[in-house]
Design a protein around this motif. Sequence first.
Motif, short mmCIF file in Angstrom:
data_model
loop_
_atom_site.label_atom_id
_atom_site.label_comp_id
_atom_site.label_asym_id
_atom_site.label_seq_id
_atom_site.Cartn_x
_atom_site.Cartn_y
_atom_site.Cartn_z
N ILE A 56 0.74 -1.21 -0.10
CA ILE A 56 -0.09 0.06 -0.16
C ILE A 56 0.78 1.26 -0.17
O ILE A 56 1.82 1.38 0.93
N GLY A 75 -3.37 0.86 -4.11
CA GLY A 75 -2.77 -0.52 -3.84
C GLY A 75 -2.63 -1.28 -5.16
O GLY A 75 -2.32 -0.74 -6.23
N LEU A 163 -5.38 -4.61 -1.27
CA LEU A 163 -4.37 -5.62 -0.70
C LEU A 163 -5.01 -7.25 -1.04
O LEU A 163 -6.29 -7.22 -0.97
#
Length: 235
Positions: A56, A75, A163
């Motif tokens: 990130i 991300g 993520l």
Amino acid sequence: MSATHVPTENHLLRTLTADSMARLLPHLERIELPLGTVLYESGEALHHVYFPVDCIISLLYVLLDGSSAEIAVVGNDGLVGIPLFMGGETTSNRALVQSAGHAYRLPGPRLKDEFHSNDALQGLFLRYTQALITQMAQTVVCNRHHSVHQQLCRWILLSLDRLPSSQLNMTQELIANMLGVRREGVTDAAGKLQRLGVIHYQRGHITVLDRPRLEALCCECYTVVKKETDRLMRG
């Protein structure tokens, strides 16, 4: 390319046509990004764009006294370095790795060549830019009008969406710096979420246990950003 990661783990790269990907692939370099790495500072000329796969990146606005606040997170949904294809070459924010991992780096000149010769890629990257602007605008509203508890819920959800796992590795001090609030406020907010059984927080590791409850506790800012991002990136 490493067997551990492939470029198409990044959603923008995955969306490209086979021809576009074939032209970019020889120029993509997989790099490791440790926590705290600064990709660029405010006012610096940008030389690369970065496509995160499992990290990130925070975009931060830094004041003259050194204090800062996060204006957006990037991300595996996107890229860092949009000024390179928007014609700015520099930017007023800092790009900081807030969750360690890996990204693919592409030289700026190669990206600009493809951007100006490939209408499909250009349209995709411009839609992503609009989604990022939406996130920035909503972050300003959230930080001004909503509680630290709501801001933390929004921040966790936005980070999780970018993520490949349900766990964040983040200290309370770093979260406080991202949100531009006091650490005590983050401690209280995280403690409340843990007591409710929404998250488990220990030694800088945040695991989301009940995502629907987390979304219910969040303000409308997360939904606004998610809906607009989904709309634009489906186009």
